[in-house]
Scaffold this motif. Structure first.
Motif, PDB file in Angstrom:
ATOM      1  N   ILE A 333       1.072  -1.131  -0.078  1.00  0.00           N
ATOM      2  CA  ILE A 333       0.123  -0.122  -0.009  1.00  0.00           C
ATOM      3  C   ILE A 333       1.014   1.211   0.009  1.00  0.00           C
ATOM      4  CG2 ILE A 333      -1.787   1.269   1.218  1.00  0.00           C
ATOM      5  CD1 ILE A 333      -2.617  -1.529   0.162  1.00  0.00           C
ATOM      6  N   CYS A 334       0.761   2.040  -1.043  1.00  0.00           N
ATOM      7  CA  CYS A 334       1.999   3.133  -1.168  1.00  0.00           C
ATOM      8  C   CYS A 334       0.809   4.601  -1.074  1.00  0.00           C
ATOM      9  CB  CYS A 334       2.462   3.031  -2.407  1.00  0.00           C
ATOM     10  SG  CYS A 334       3.551   1.698  -2.388  1.00  0.00           S
ATOM     11  N   ASP A 335       1.861   5.730  -1.085  1.00  0.00           N
ATOM     12  CA  ASP A 335       1.156   6.846  -1.323  1.00  0.00           C
ATOM     13  C   ASP A 335       1.362   7.342  -2.571  1.00  0.00           C
ATOM     14  OD1 ASP A 335       3.931   7.579  -1.758  1.00  0.00           O
ATOM     15  OD2 ASP A 335       4.010   8.598   0.354  1.00  0.00           O
ATOM     16  N   ALA A 336       1.202   8.408  -3.354  1.00  0.00           N
ATOM     17  CA  ALA A 336       1.040   8.825  -4.709  1.00  0.00           C
ATOM     18  C   ALA A 336       2.549   8.733  -5.193  1.00  0.00           C
ATOM     19  CB  ALA A 336       0.490  10.183  -4.745  1.00  0.00           C
ATOM     20  N   GLU A 337       3.521   8.880  -4.279  1.00  0.00           N
ATOM     21  CA  GLU A 337       4.946   8.730  -4.757  1.00  0.00           C
ATOM     22  C   GLU A 337       5.409   7.176  -4.485  1.00  0.00           C
ATOM     23  OE1 GLU A 337       4.270  11.843  -2.777  1.00  0.00           O
ATOM     24  OE2 GLU A 337       4.047  12.754  -4.818  1.00  0.00           O
ATOM     25  N   GLY A 338       4.774   6.490  -4.241  1.00  0.00           N
ATOM     26  CA  GLY A 338       5.145   5.092  -4.238  1.00  0.00           C
ATOM     27  C   GLY A 338       5.981   4.780  -3.005  1.00  0.00           C
ATOM     28  N   ARG A 339       5.658   5.458  -1.935  1.00  0.00           N
ATOM     29  CA  ARG A 339       6.388   5.284  -0.596  1.00  0.00           C
ATOM     30  C   ARG A 339       5.356   4.348  -0.036  1.00  0.00           C
ATOM     31  NH1 ARG A 339       8.059  11.061  -0.566  1.00  0.00           N
ATOM     32  NH2 ARG A 339       5.823  11.318  -0.141  1.00  0.00           N
ATOM     33  N   GLU A 340       5.818   3.232   0.464  1.00  0.00           N
ATOM     34  CA  GLU A 340       5.014   2.226   1.352  1.00  0.00           C
ATOM     35  C   GLU A 340       4.410   2.964   2.663  1.00  0.00           C
ATOM     36  OE1 GLU A 340       5.438  -2.331   2.109  1.00  0.00           O
ATOM     37  OE2 GLU A 340       6.943  -1.505   0.827  1.00  0.00           O
ATOM     38  N   MET A 341       3.363   2.532   2.783  1.00  0.00           N
ATOM     39  CA  MET A 341       2.443   3.123   4.095  1.00  0.00           C
ATOM     40  C   MET A 341       2.444   2.161   5.266  1.00  0.00           C
ATOM     41  SD  MET A 341      -0.325   5.212   1.999  1.00  0.00           S
ATOM     42  CE  MET A 341      -0.903   6.026   3.248  1.00  0.00           C
ATOM     43  N   PRO A 342       2.455   2.516   6.324  1.00  0.00           N
ATOM     44  CA  PRO A 342       2.295   1.704   7.568  1.00  0.00           C
ATOM     45  C   PRO A 342       1.085   0.988   7.485  1.00  0.00           C
ATOM     46  CG  PRO A 342       2.605   4.030   8.313  1.00  0.00           C
ATOM     47  CD  PRO A 342       2.372   4.040   6.656  1.00  0.00           C
ATOM     48  N   THR A 343       1.142  -0.294   8.229  1.00  0.00           N
ATOM     49  CA  THR A 343       0.158  -1.457   8.057  1.00  0.00           C
ATOM     50  C   THR A 343      -1.199  -0.717   8.683  1.00  0.00           C
ATOM     51  OG1 THR A 343       1.810  -2.873   8.754  1.00  0.00           O
ATOM     52  CG2 THR A 343      -0.651  -3.320   9.043  1.00  0.00           C
ATOM     53  N   GLY A 344      -2.412  -0.682   7.991  1.00  0.00           N
ATOM     54  CA  GLY A 344      -3.727  -0.433   8.385  1.00  0.00           C
ATOM     55  C   GLY A 344      -4.046   1.166   7.544  1.00  0.00           C
ATOM     56  N   GLU A 345      -3.079   1.595   7.230  1.00  0.00           N
ATOM     57  CA  GLU A 345      -3.272   2.927   6.468  1.00  0.00           C
ATOM     58  C   GLU A 345      -3.896   2.460   5.023  1.00  0.00           C
ATOM     59  OE1 GLU A 345      -0.958   6.174   6.744  1.00  0.00           O
ATOM     60  OE2 GLU A 345      -0.688   5.902   8.886  1.00  0.00           O
ATOM     61  N   ILE A 346      -4.747   3.630   4.726  1.00  0.00           N
ATOM     62  CA  ILE A 346      -5.476   3.493   3.316  1.00  0.00           C
ATOM     63  C   ILE A 346      -4.351   4.287   2.372  1.00  0.00           C
ATOM     64  CG2 ILE A 346      -7.167   4.189   1.599  1.00  0.00           C
ATOM     65  CD1 ILE A 346      -9.036   3.987   4.181  1.00  0.00           C
ATOM     66  N   GLY A 347      -4.345   3.368   1.288  1.00  0.00           N
ATOM     67  CA  GLY A 347      -3.374   3.917  -0.082  1.00  0.00           C
ATOM     68  C   GLY A 347      -3.814   3.215  -1.038  1.00  0.00           C
ATOM     69  N   MET A 348      -2.815   3.441  -2.246  1.00  0.00           N
ATOM     70  CA  MET A 348      -2.979   2.810  -3.588  1.00  0.00           C
ATOM     71  C   MET A 348      -2.521   1.382  -3.417  1.00  0.00           C
ATOM     72  SD  MET A 348      -3.968   3.113  -6.699  1.00  0.00           S
ATOM     73  CE  MET A 348      -4.157   4.979  -6.881  1.00  0.00           C
ATOM     74  N   ILE A 349      -2.971   0.505  -3.833  1.00  0.00           N
ATOM     75  CA  ILE A 349      -2.522  -0.884  -3.993  1.00  0.00           C
ATOM     76  C   ILE A 349      -1.722  -0.947  -5.102  1.00  0.00           C
ATOM     77  CG2 ILE A 349      -3.235  -3.141  -4.484  1.00  0.00           C
ATOM     78  CD1 ILE A 349      -5.890  -2.711  -3.176  1.00  0.00           C
ATOM     79  N   GLU A 350      -0.449  -1.454  -4.999  1.00  0.00           N
ATOM     80  CA  GLU A 350       0.645  -1.815  -5.832  1.00  0.00           C
ATOM     81  C   GLU A 350       0.904  -3.202  -5.867  1.00  0.00           C
ATOM     82  OE1 GLU A 350       3.849   0.748  -6.211  1.00  0.00           O
ATOM     83  OE2 GLU A 350       2.772   2.645  -5.972  1.00  0.00           O
ATOM     84  N   VAL A 351       1.053  -4.064  -7.040  1.00  0.00           N
ATOM     85  CA  VAL A 351       1.381  -5.356  -6.978  1.00  0.00           C
ATOM     86  C   VAL A 351       2.366  -5.735  -8.075  1.00  0.00           C
ATOM     87  CG1 VAL A 351      -1.036  -6.241  -6.474  1.00  0.00           C
ATOM     88  CG2 VAL A 351      -0.361  -5.828  -8.755  1.00  0.00           C
ATOM     89  N   ARG A 352       3.268  -6.699  -7.905  1.00  0.00           N
ATOM     90  CA  ARG A 352       4.259  -7.249  -8.344  1.00  0.00           C
ATOM     91  C   ARG A 352       4.466  -8.683  -8.406  1.00  0.00           C
ATOM     92  NH1 ARG A 352      10.342  -5.114  -7.075  1.00  0.00           N
ATOM     93  NH2 ARG A 352      10.003  -6.378  -5.283  1.00  0.00           N
ATOM     94  N   GLY A 353       4.618  -9.404  -9.498  1.00  0.00           N
ATOM     95  CA  GLY A 353       4.621 -10.938  -9.531  1.00  0.00           C
ATOM     96  C   GLY A 353       4.675 -11.249 -11.051  1.00  0.00           C
ATOM     97  N   PRO A 354       4.773 -12.692 -11.053  1.00  0.00           N
ATOM     98  CA  PRO A 354       4.641 -13.196 -12.378  1.00  0.00           C
ATOM     99  C   PRO A 354       3.358 -13.182 -13.132  1.00  0.00           C
ATOM    100  CG  PRO A 354       4.884 -15.091 -10.997  1.00  0.00           C
ATOM    101  CD  PRO A 354       5.045 -13.694 -10.096  1.00  0.00           C
ATOM    102  N   ASN A 355       2.243 -12.681 -12.391  1.00  0.00           N
ATOM    103  CA  ASN A 355       0.973 -12.556 -12.908  1.00  0.00           C
ATOM    104  C   ASN A 355       0.848 -11.190 -13.514  1.00  0.00           C
ATOM    105  OD1 ASN A 355       1.540 -11.569 -10.058  1.00  0.00           O
ATOM    106  ND2 ASN A 355      -0.564 -10.975 -10.250  1.00  0.00           N
ATOM    107  N   VAL A 356       1.802 -10.188 -13.369  1.00  0.00           N
ATOM    108  CA  VAL A 356       1.551  -8.800 -13.907  1.00  0.00           C
ATOM    109  C   VAL A 356       1.995  -8.687 -15.168  1.00  0.00           C
ATOM    110  CG1 VAL A 356       2.353  -6.350 -13.484  1.00  0.00           C
ATOM    111  CG2 VAL A 356       1.865  -7.844 -11.564  1.00  0.00           C
ATOM    112  N   PHE A 357       1.074  -7.926 -15.862  1.00  0.00           N
ATOM    113  CA  PHE A 357       1.038  -7.974 -17.486  1.00  0.00           C
ATOM    114  C   PHE A 357       2.636  -7.295 -18.031  1.00  0.00           C
ATOM    115  CE2 PHE A 357      -0.668  -3.444 -18.806  1.00  0.00           C
ATOM    116  CZ  PHE A 357      -0.002  -2.829 -17.317  1.00  0.00           C
TER     117      PHE A 357
END
Ligand code: AMP
Length: 503
Positions: A333-357
């Motif tokens: 979960i990140c802020d607009a600059e892509g900095r990870e946010m503390p557990t429980g806070e609301i932010g943008m979901i970012e994902v990475r893995g072999p599933n990502v296009f």
């Protein structure tokens, strides 16, 4: 020769006499029969002059042949582009031009209206009907049933799935062989699919849910599917006793709950109900548990990433959450600059893995905006992760409307509305709807001297937009509410119209 996806999903079933598809009229298709049809289609695709990497567009009704055509395209190394059958010729024109498809295969009934569109983009046009007739079907029948797949590796493109764009332009999500295969493997394993399963399939197959999540999992497990042309409550109710699993959008579940025939007895042989593509209300989860004894397993994914999270098969399925990241998927979960946010806070979901296009077709700038150099994809969904790792989706940064499981980007509808002579400007929003989850509503400011006639506006949309994108209600205003920056305040409109479809 190896073909990463074809070998794993189809080639190993070449002589499998087990049933792959049960059709509503009682007919069946075995795995071996399906493979033979896929091989003939692959040969026909090649004989039509398509080479590995070329694009094949298809706008077809759901049928076993449509699936076999996609399988054939994968085998021939050709990139398939499944198009929603509701798309108008104007919309299809965009997909053909953007993808540079060499061949469009459509239903016989739409050939006349798509002829000009295909010619304009220099794509050949052929037909394939669900009853086995059509030019392409005839052509494929003359082809040999033996077939050597084209060499394709894990990173080669398998499909292009178009998503609606917030700017009104659709983007082609490039999905590689391994994006699809790795995700199907994880899902089949996480959800314990085996060859004794019978998956009730009532989803469309031009979308990631019905095409990849459901079909690829069934193919990997070697199980059978009850393959329904569309979701129909009566038919689903009739087929539930013969099923061991069902995958659906939340609307399936709310519609089934309205039917008095849904009870414990009817679903006693079902081991798993999965929901996704739109938020499942915690209330629906609870009602389903009370009526059937089953906890719906909710998962979360999208066209660009396949599936990202899932509630556990064993362990607690938490209503209102989409569960934990799937094995191999990193979620933050990140802020607009892509900095990870503390557990429980609301932010943008970012994902990475072999599933990502692999990015958006022909849109390197758009790809750079959404896919970080370190591989994380900015999903556009806002969410939070709790102490136990369960993810909750709290909203959509991208303004997407999800109505009855279909995605509608307001901007696309607004652009069409604004182009009408009787419209000065418009704002399109989603408002809660008891059946569809959300309904598309347009707020329109009429042009000076124009009549505020909702019917005239709706009929003008007919030629340009698929039916599911049409507003269910058009409200007229003298002006749109705007903030000091001049931005339309859609939240104000949403609040004003929130009870429009209240029971
Ligand atoms: P699509 O690309 O058509 O699959 O749509 C993807 C979007 O659907 C996601 O970005 C989410 O906004 C939404 N979505 C999918 N699954 C869920 C879910 N279980 N709960 C809430 N939203 C979901």
């Amino acid at each position: 020769m190896t073909n990463h996806l074809f070998d794993a999903l189809f080639a190993r079933h070449a002589t499998n006499s087990a049933i792959f598809l049960h059709l509503p009229d009682g007919q069946t298709v075995t795995y071996a029969e399906f493979f033979t049809q896929a091989a003939r289609f692959a040969n026909a695709i090649r004989a039509s002059g398509l080479n590995p990497g070329d694009r094949l567009a298809l706008q077809l009704d759901k049928s076993p042949d449509m699936l076999a055509l996609i399988a054939g395209a994968i085998g021939a190394g050709v990139v398939f582009l499944p198009l929603n059958s509701a798309y108008t010729p104007a919309e299809v024109a965009y997909f053909l031009n953007d993808s540079g498809a060499k061949l469009l295969i459509c239903e016989g009934r739409s050939a006349a209206s798509l002829k000009g569109v295909a010619e304009a983009s220099k794509a050949a046009l052929s037909t394939l009907n669900s009853d086995g007739s059509g030019d392409f079907a005839d052509f494929a029948r003359q082809m040999p049933a033996s077939f050597t797949p084209s060499d394709r590796g894990a990173d080669d493109l398998a499909g292009l799935l178009y998503t609606s764009g917030t700017t009104g332009r659709s983007k082609g999500a490039m999905l590689s062989h391994d994006n699809l295969l790795s995700n199907a493997r994880v899902l089949a394993d996480s959800w314990r699919f085996t060859q004794s399963d019978v998956l009730l399939h009532a989803l469309p197959v031009f979308h990631t849910h019905g095409l990849f999540v459901a079909t690829n999992v069934a193919l990997l497990a070697g199980c059978s599917m009850i393959f329904l042309p569309k979701f129909d409550v009566n038919e689903v109710i009739r087929q539930l006793p013969a099923s061991t699993a069902m995958m659906g959008v939340p609307t399936f579940y709310t519609r089934l709950l309205e039917d008095p025939r849904l009870d414990h007895e009817r679903v006693k042989d079902v081991r798993l109900f999965v929901s996704g593509s739109a938020p499942l209300l915690a209330e629906t989860h609870k009602q389903w548990l009370a009526r059937t004894g089953h906890r719906i397993l909710e998962r979360y994914g999208m066209t660009e990433t396949n599936m990202n999270t899932s509630n556990p098969y064993d362990g607690e399925r938490r209503a209102g959450t989409v569960g934990r990241p799937l094995p191999g998927v990193e979620l933050r979960i990140c802020d607009a600059e892509g900095r990870e946010m503390p557990t429980g806070e609301i932010g943008m979901i970012e994902v990475r893995g072999p599933n990502v296009f692999q990015g958006y077709w022909n849109m390197p700038a758009k790809t750079r905006e959404e896919l970080r150099p370190n591989g994380f994809f900015i999903t556009g969904d806002l969410g939070q992760v709790d102490e136990d790792g369960y993810v909750t989706i709290v909203g959509r940064g991208k303004d997407l409307i999800i109505s009855g499981g279909f995605n509608i980007y307001p901007k696309e509808v607004e652009l069409v509305l604004d182009g009408l002579p009787q419209v000065l400007e418009s704002a399109v929003i989603g408002v809660p709807h008891p059946d569809f989850g959300e309904a598309v509503v347009a707020v329109v400011v009429p042009a000076v001297g124009a009549e505020a006639d909702p019917q005239m506006i709706t009929s003008s949309l007919g030629q340009q937009l698929a039916r599911f994108k049409h507003p269910k209600h058009i409200a007229f205003r003298a002006a749109l509410p705007r903030n000091t920056m001049g931005k339309v305040q859609k939240n104000v409109l949403r609040d004003e119209l929130a009870d429009l479809f209240a029971l």
